[in-house]
Design a protein around this motif. Structure first.
Motif, mmCIF file in Angstrom:
data_model
loop_
_atom_site.group_PDB
_atom_site.id
_atom_site.type_symbol
_atom_site.label_atom_id
_atom_site.label_comp_id
_atom_site.label_asym_id
_atom_site.label_seq_id
_atom_site.Cartn_x
_atom_site.Cartn_y
_atom_site.Cartn_z
ATOM 1 N N SER A 142 0.887 -1.235 -0.098
ATOM 2 C CA SER A 142 -0.114 0.106 -0.049
ATOM 3 C C SER A 142 0.812 1.260 0.082
ATOM 4 O O SER A 142 0.348 2.425 -0.513
ATOM 5 C CB SER A 142 -0.747 0.064 1.006
ATOM 6 N N LEU A 143 2.108 1.114 0.479
ATOM 7 C CA LEU A 143 2.852 2.276 0.583
ATOM 8 C C LEU A 143 4.122 2.244 -0.649
ATOM 9 O O LEU A 143 5.253 2.877 -0.621
ATOM 10 C CB LEU A 143 3.749 2.215 2.017
ATOM 11 N N SER A 144 4.009 1.322 -1.537
ATOM 12 C CA SER A 144 4.697 1.204 -2.729
ATOM 13 C C SER A 144 5.025 2.494 -3.585
ATOM 14 O O SER A 144 6.262 2.741 -4.264
ATOM 15 C CB SER A 144 4.208 -0.017 -3.613
ATOM 16 N N LYS A 145 4.191 3.606 -3.479
ATOM 17 C CA LYS A 145 4.234 4.909 -4.079
ATOM 18 C C LYS A 145 5.065 5.860 -3.276
ATOM 19 O O LYS A 145 5.149 6.803 -3.914
ATOM 20 C CB LYS A 145 3.197 5.235 -4.829
ATOM 21 N N ALA A 146 5.339 5.411 -2.159
ATOM 22 C CA ALA A 146 6.192 6.383 -1.364
ATOM 23 C C ALA A 146 7.515 6.396 -1.601
ATOM 24 O O ALA A 146 8.065 5.302 -2.023
ATOM 25 C CB ALA A 146 5.833 5.806 0.227
ATOM 26 N N ALA A 147 8.091 7.494 -1.490
ATOM 27 C CA ALA A 147 9.525 7.583 -1.974
ATOM 28 C C ALA A 147 10.381 6.740 -1.004
ATOM 29 O O ALA A 147 11.451 6.402 -1.486
ATOM 30 C CB ALA A 147 9.977 8.984 -2.306
ATOM 31 N N GLN A 186 12.346 2.333 -4.431
ATOM 32 C CA GLN A 186 11.970 3.173 -2.979
ATOM 33 C C GLN A 186 13.285 3.065 -2.146
ATOM 34 O O GLN A 186 14.098 2.207 -2.277
ATOM 35 C CB GLN A 186 10.908 2.059 -2.277
ATOM 36 N N VAL A 187 13.351 4.025 -1.325
ATOM 37 C CA VAL A 187 14.499 4.469 -0.435
ATOM 38 C C VAL A 187 14.235 3.916 0.880
ATOM 39 O O VAL A 187 13.067 4.013 1.140
ATOM 40 C CB VAL A 187 14.736 5.796 -0.576
ATOM 41 N N LEU A 188 15.265 3.218 1.280
ATOM 42 C CA LEU A 188 15.269 2.891 2.836
ATOM 43 C C LEU A 188 16.088 3.786 3.634
ATOM 44 O O LEU A 188 17.212 4.422 3.660
ATOM 45 C CB LEU A 188 15.980 1.606 3.232
ATOM 46 N N GLN A 229 24.511 -2.420 0.091
ATOM 47 C CA GLN A 229 25.169 -3.699 -0.968
ATOM 48 C C GLN A 229 23.928 -4.176 -1.754
ATOM 49 O O GLN A 229 24.201 -4.857 -2.823
ATOM 50 C CB GLN A 229 25.763 -4.817 -0.121
ATOM 51 N N THR A 230 22.440 -4.252 -1.077
ATOM 52 C CA THR A 230 21.465 -4.624 -1.557
ATOM 53 C C THR A 230 20.762 -3.439 -2.344
ATOM 54 O O THR A 230 20.420 -3.863 -3.879
ATOM 55 C CB THR A 230 20.553 -5.111 -0.739
ATOM 56 N N LEU A 231 20.763 -2.460 -2.040
ATOM 57 C CA LEU A 231 19.943 -1.266 -2.433
ATOM 58 C C LEU A 231 20.633 -0.412 -3.459
ATOM 59 O O LEU A 231 20.116 0.316 -4.262
ATOM 60 C CB LEU A 231 19.032 -0.355 -1.496
ATOM 61 N N GLY A 232 22.046 -0.038 -3.023
ATOM 62 C CA GLY A 232 22.774 0.838 -3.686
ATOM 63 C C GLY A 232 22.625 2.031 -2.845
ATOM 64 O O GLY A 232 21.696 2.525 -2.400
ATOM 65 N N ALA A 233 23.867 3.163 -3.137
ATOM 66 C CA ALA A 233 23.904 4.175 -2.006
ATOM 67 C C ALA A 233 22.862 5.181 -2.072
ATOM 68 O O ALA A 233 22.449 5.818 -1.223
ATOM 69 C CB ALA A 233 25.426 4.870 -2.484
ATOM 70 N N GLU A 234 22.380 5.237 -3.417
ATOM 71 C CA GLU A 234 21.305 6.345 -3.805
ATOM 72 C C GLU A 234 19.919 5.992 -3.020
ATOM 73 O O GLU A 234 19.092 6.913 -2.930
ATOM 74 C CB GLU A 234 21.247 6.556 -5.073
ATOM 75 N N ARG A 235 19.675 4.831 -2.789
ATOM 76 C CA ARG A 235 18.539 4.527 -1.983
ATOM 77 C C ARG A 235 18.841 4.176 -0.499
ATOM 78 O O ARG A 235 17.808 3.322 0.089
ATOM 79 C CB ARG A 235 18.150 2.888 -2.667
#
Length: 774
Positions: free
Chosen positions: A266-271, A295-297, A324-330
């Motif tokens: 439900s929150l998938s469109k949140a940045a 999506q950013v963590l 390592q999983t998401l990349g620095a920008e995320r």
């Protein structure tokens, strides 16, 4: 590049400027304009601090003159009519909801008499929020001058582009309640509330906001299905506005969200999604696996709830794993929660031992920590080598310090037996002996412990602290205060008296200063509610009691009256929860150490002739794990045992009391009963008597004093108002088990209102005493 963020900053200021200004305004000593200007100056200073610390993302709308949820009540025009009917301006209406308002008619304006909205604990913290109180047919509209927009533009004018913070629509409704007499289910009001969010977010975008932080902390709770289902329509609606509103980061904190991962689609469109990796580091992998593409963590690795330095090595490892999983920008390095729960800055502390000060980090320092961690991950450890080496040295210093370990305390803990947790006899045998000894009437009256802490008390305490008066002069002053309080209570004809606690600065700090294993600060104030600030002591090592802590004052008070005198102690769980606890030893170990120290004090009070002893545990509910299950039962087991260990060494004719406030007993009534206290007093007046229903549904065999009036408000309840409350109580409780008392201690009140309120309380008790006399 890994960015850094701070979810919120303390409001009070380095020298509690906000507290002083609000109290001056309430007292008519400064104008509303001066109050507003103080707020502006504090916000500007706090944005500058965070910017200079290197934080990339800085919050706005985290400031409040009282409480952030109360801000949203007014922002959404969800103000009950009883506050609107007086025609108060926005600021005075705001404070009336927070603390009540009572003033006579003047200059053609009608008299005002309105109680405060209910105030409850913010999850398991020692902060209190004002509960949204909603009506049947409730409507919402956006305030004409929305505070989040106004404060965003304030920061923008100072060259700081902030990320405004909003309480999320689902959390706002879930944390709310129907007004007295209303039947509305708050979560069903979502469709009415969402257009207001749409309008607000649109205005923020027009003002230049690129992103917003929407707090949905209820995601760490066990949620009813209807609340979980509300996230879908709420965030689908907001997602449909992409391009018209700022990017959204949904923030959770104080626990894990693994049990609510089915909400994440439900929150998938949140940045972005923020999670608390201090309280729940185990959730990292599962949350990452459920993030939507792109999506950013936001990784909360710097503790927003405690004062210990962040272990950079461990935090960097967590962040690197996410990168390592998401990349620095995320990935964003963040505080675990708002820093509201921490003191302002360590720089103000000039008297801490150098060794100990090196272990701490307050809000200003934590803002720097997120920046250092982000830089270490982005540019490599060599870019912040000096900071990393210093941090590692601090970690090693604490782990090896002799301050942390006391073999004698550990030896005593090892000798604790199960039998030490039990009173000598069951309650029926005890109460018969207590009644014979105390000879109390039906509906006995008492107070919770403290009486007004006057300006004169604070001045003399400050003089003693600075060495301007001797210990003998200070003791003489305290004894005069105690005698005055005793005579006031005798004049009011209260049945069980207290000494008033004029010598105590705070109900936990006072005891911490008399226990080994604690250290203390001079300026590390933390907001509890409104203008109320506390300066929590810090547990740095094993705890023990080197000498009696309260016996001298209680013994003196008992010697100058023929009425029963109640000794006043703070319980082990409250001493633990209202301190900054150690994070290197389980809290159950710390609680047991506190219990053993208090056990000695209880025994000494009894030996001094004090036959009524109150051991307050208002934080027992606060410490309850947020979710039901094994962890909650484990907590209740060691928490109850700690209380019983502290209180069970007395004889049967000594009466043990305990006090609870802001407690919703439904979740743990069995534990309250298991404490085996002879008398409980509870906060009740602002809870619409809902606590009494629990005692009605689950028969309670001992005595209880539900509060008959709210001590957090300066208004004086009428005698009839108190009679009405007692009548309500008698629906659930028997006359021979009911005590009459205020909600809580009277420390923050003035003497004039205190006398008037207690006079009405005693008169109401006598009315029912005569009515039920046989």
């Amino acid at each position: 590049m890994v960015q850094s963020s701070v979810l919120g900053f303390p409001r009070m200021g380095a020298n509690r400027e906000l507290k002083k200004a609000t109290e001056a305004y309430w007292g008519g000593k400064i104008s509303q304009e001066e109050l507003i200007n103080t707020g502006k100056a504090l916000r500007a200073a706090h944005w500058k601090i965070q910017k200079e610390a290197g934080a990339d993302i800085i919050a706005s709308n985290d400031f409040s003159f009282y409480d952030q949820v109360l801000d949203h009540i007014q922002l959404f025009n969800a103000v009950p009519e009883r506050y609107r009917k007086y025609g108060l301006d926005a600021i005075d209406e705001f404070f009336a909801m927070g603390r009540g308002l009572q003033k006579p008619a003047k200059d053609g304006k009608p008299a005002v008499d309105v109680t405060a909205l209910e105030m409850v604990k913010w999850f398991d913290s020692n902060y209190h929020y004002v509960r949204p109180t909603l009506q049947d047919g409730q409507t919402f509209t956006l305030a004409a001058d929305p505070k989040p927009v106004r404060e965003f533009l304030e920061a923008k004018a100072q060259g700081v582009i902030t990320r405004p913070v909003l309480v999320g629509p689902v959390s706002f409704l879930h944390l709310g309640k129907p007004d007295r007499g209303a039947k509305v289910d708050p979560i069903t009001l979502l469709d009415s509330l969402l257009p207001v969010y749409e309008e607000l977010l649109t205005k923020l975008a027009e003002a230049g906001a690129e992103s917003v932080q929407i707090d949905e902390p209820v995601l760490v709770l066990d949620l009813p299905e209807k609340t979980k289902k509300a996230f879908g329509p709420a965030y689908e609606k907001l997602a449909s506005l992409q391009g018209k509103i700022p990017k959204i980061t949904v923030a959770t904190y104080f626990g894990d969200i693994v049990h609510n991962l089915d909400v994440l689609p439900s929150l998938s469109k949140a940045a972005g999604i923020h999670i608390d990796l201090v309280r729940a580091p185990q959730q990292l992998d599962e949350v990452i696996s459920k993030l939507a593409p792109g999506q950013v963590l936001s990784a909360g690795v710097v503790d927003g709830r405690n004062i210990w330095k962040t272990n950079f090595q461990k935090a960097i490892e967590i962040v690197q794993k996410a990168v390592q999983t998401l990349g620095a920008e995320r990935v964003i390095v963040s505080t675990s929660s708002s820093l509201l729960h921490t003191p302002h800055t360590l720089a103000s502390e000039k008297k801490l031992p150098e060794e100990v000060a090196d272990w701490f980090s307050f809000a200003v320092e934590k803002a720097k920590e997120v920046s250092i961690i982000a830089k270490a991950v982005t540019a490599g450890p060599e870019s912040v080598r000096a900071e990393l080496d210093a941090n590692a040295a601090s970690m090693n210093s604490r782990a090896t310090s002799k301050r942390t370990n006391n073999p004698a305390v550990k030896e005593r803990q090892a000798a604790v037996t199960e039998e030490m947790h039990n009173r000598k006899s069951a309650f029926p045998d005890r109460i018969a002996l207590q009644q014979k000894n105390l000879n109390l009437p039906l509906f006995p009256t008492t107070t919770i412990g403290s009486f007004p802490q006057t300006k004169e008390i604070r001045i003399n305490r400050n003089k003693f602290t600075k060495g301007e008066i001797t210990a003998e002069q200070y003791e003489e002053f305290i004894n005069k205060e105690i005698e005055m309080v005793v005579r006031e209570q005798e004049a009011l004809d209260l049945d069980v008296l207290v000494h008033g606690e004029p010598e105590r600065n705070d109900m936990v700090q006072y005891f911490g200063e008399r226990l080994d294993g604690y250290v203390f600060t001079t300026h590390a104030w933390v907001q509890s509610y409104g203008s109320r600030c506390v300066r929590p002591p810090i547990i740095v090592g094993d705890i023990s009691r080197p000498a009696p802590m309260t016996v001298k004052e209680s013994k003196y008070a008992a010697s100058i009256t023929k009425k029963p005198m109640k000794g006043m102690l703070t319980g082990p769980i409250t001493c633990l929860r209202w301190s900054f606890p150690r994070d290197d030893v389980h809290q159950s170990v710390q609680a047991q150490q506190l219990a053993l120290a208090l056990r000695d004090e209880v025994v000494d009070l009894e030996a001094a002739g004090v036959k009524v002893i109150q051991v307050d545990e208002p934080a027992l509910r606060e410490g309850l794990p947020l979710r039901a299950g094994t962890e909650r039962e484990k907590y209740l087991d060691w928490a109850v045992k700690s209380f019983r260990l502290a209180t069970t060494a007395v004889q049967n004719d000594t009466q043990i009391h305990s006090h609870f406030c802001y407690s919703e007993f439904q979740d743990f009534f069995h534990a309250i009963a298991a404490l085996d206290a002879d008398v409980l007093s509870i906060e009740n007046s602002k809870s619409d008597a809902k606590l009494l229903k629990v005692f009605d549904e689950k028969a309670y065999p001992r005595h209880i004093g539900p509060g008959v009036y709210d001590i957090h408000s300066p208004r004086v309840p009428s005698e009839q108002e108190i009679k009405d409350r007692i009548e309500e109580m008698l629906v659930s409780l028997k006359p021979d088990q009911l005590w009459i008392n205020p909600d809580c201690g009277l420390k923050t009140r003035q003497w004039e209102e205190t006398r008037a309120a207690l006079k009405n309380m005693v008169s109401a008790a006598k009315f029912f005493r005569a009515k039920h006399a046989q």
